[in-house]
Enzyme design. Sequence first.
Site, PDB file in Angstrom:
ATOM      1  N   ASP A 105       0.851  -1.187   0.000  1.00 11.32           N
ATOM      2  CA  ASP A 105       0.000   0.000   0.000  1.00 11.32           C
ATOM      3  C   ASP A 105       0.891   1.241   0.000  1.00 11.32           C
ATOM      4  O   ASP A 105       1.621   1.492   0.959  1.00 11.32           O
ATOM      5  CB  ASP A 105      -0.893  -0.049   1.245  1.00 11.32           C
ATOM      6  CG  ASP A 105      -1.854   1.114   1.356  1.00 11.32           C
ATOM      7  OD1 ASP A 105      -1.723   2.090   0.603  1.00 11.32           O
ATOM      8  OD2 ASP A 105      -2.748   1.055   2.225  1.00 11.32           O
ATOM      9  N   VAL A 106       0.817   2.031  -1.067  1.00  7.12           N
ATOM     10  CA  VAL A 106       1.674   3.204  -1.227  1.00  7.12           C
ATOM     11  C   VAL A 106       0.821   4.468  -1.106  1.00  7.12           C
ATOM     12  O   VAL A 106       0.006   4.766  -1.993  1.00  7.12           O
ATOM     13  CB  VAL A 106       2.403   3.170  -2.588  1.00  7.12           C
ATOM     14  CG1 VAL A 106       3.326   4.383  -2.729  1.00  7.12           C
ATOM     15  CG2 VAL A 106       3.191   1.876  -2.746  1.00  7.12           C
ATOM     16  N   GLU A 107       1.004   5.182  -0.025  1.00 10.66           N
ATOM     17  CA  GLU A 107       0.263   6.413   0.223  1.00 10.66           C
ATOM     18  C   GLU A 107       1.213   7.481   0.761  1.00 10.66           C
ATOM     19  O   GLU A 107       2.325   7.184   1.195  1.00 10.66           O
ATOM     20  CB  GLU A 107      -0.879   6.164   1.219  1.00 10.66           C
ATOM     21  CG  GLU A 107      -1.859   5.084   0.773  1.00 10.66           C
ATOM     22  CD  GLU A 107      -3.054   4.934   1.706  1.00 10.66           C
ATOM     23  OE1 GLU A 107      -3.539   5.964   2.218  1.00 10.66           O
ATOM     24  OE2 GLU A 107      -3.481   3.793   1.913  1.00 10.66           O
ATOM     25  N   THR A 108       0.734   8.732   0.768  1.00  5.60           N
ATOM     26  CA  THR A 108       1.559   9.820   1.300  1.00  5.60           C
ATOM     27  C   THR A 108       1.354  10.015   2.796  1.00  5.60           C
ATOM     28  O   THR A 108       2.224  10.572   3.465  1.00  5.60           O
ATOM     29  CB  THR A 108       1.251  11.136   0.574  1.00  5.60           C
ATOM     30  OG1 THR A 108      -0.165  11.374   0.603  1.00  5.60           O
ATOM     31  CG2 THR A 108       1.717  11.071  -0.876  1.00  5.60           C
TER      32      THR A 108
END
Length: 213
Positions: A105-108
């Site tokens: 999961d790639v989020e800021t």
Amino acid sequence: MSCEGPITDENARGIDVSRWQGNIDWARVAGAGVTHAIVKMTEGGDYTDPKFVENFQGMKANGLKAGVYHYFRALSSTPCEQLANIKARLAEVGFKVGQDILAIDVETNRNEAATADQMADALFQLVTLVRVSLLEGAYPHIYASPSVWSNSVAWRKYDFSECPLWIAHWDAAQPTVPQTWSKQGKSWQWWQHSSKGRVEGIQGAVDLDWVKP
């Protein structure tokens, strides 16, 4: 299932959950027509979702195609520390390579201090470690929204296109597929199309996904 979102007979119905969904009645979820689910497993190098084991076992026991996701941290944990966390948790539930899904999961959120280069560098290292050490050469899924992927990850530095795409694009007739995949003639495998779904067996809102066969 909710009537929100596009209706299609081509794709299977999925959900993704974490501890925020509380106690889930997986038998009722399965009875509502959900056939796929991804549960939060880990984050960074030392966090485990407290509902992970219960949720994973519940979905498997009720015949759902199972998946887990790891929330990627670019700076607070090294890729090796994150790999160790993932590996230890997978061993607890008998994760089946080639059958069960592993997504990153790639989020800021909680990655605000990381530059786009740092995001890409650490993510590529983690993808490589997971592929070689855990998935017998297969690539993990990548979860991202079009805007986060395009603007917050220096995606041109590496070839991430081998990772199946789990796109997060809510309230859209069709999701936007980032250039990483579209330029290679590829599309999404999972599409998280709503964060406000309602499903029997779950109290409150839940993420809804379409899953390609």
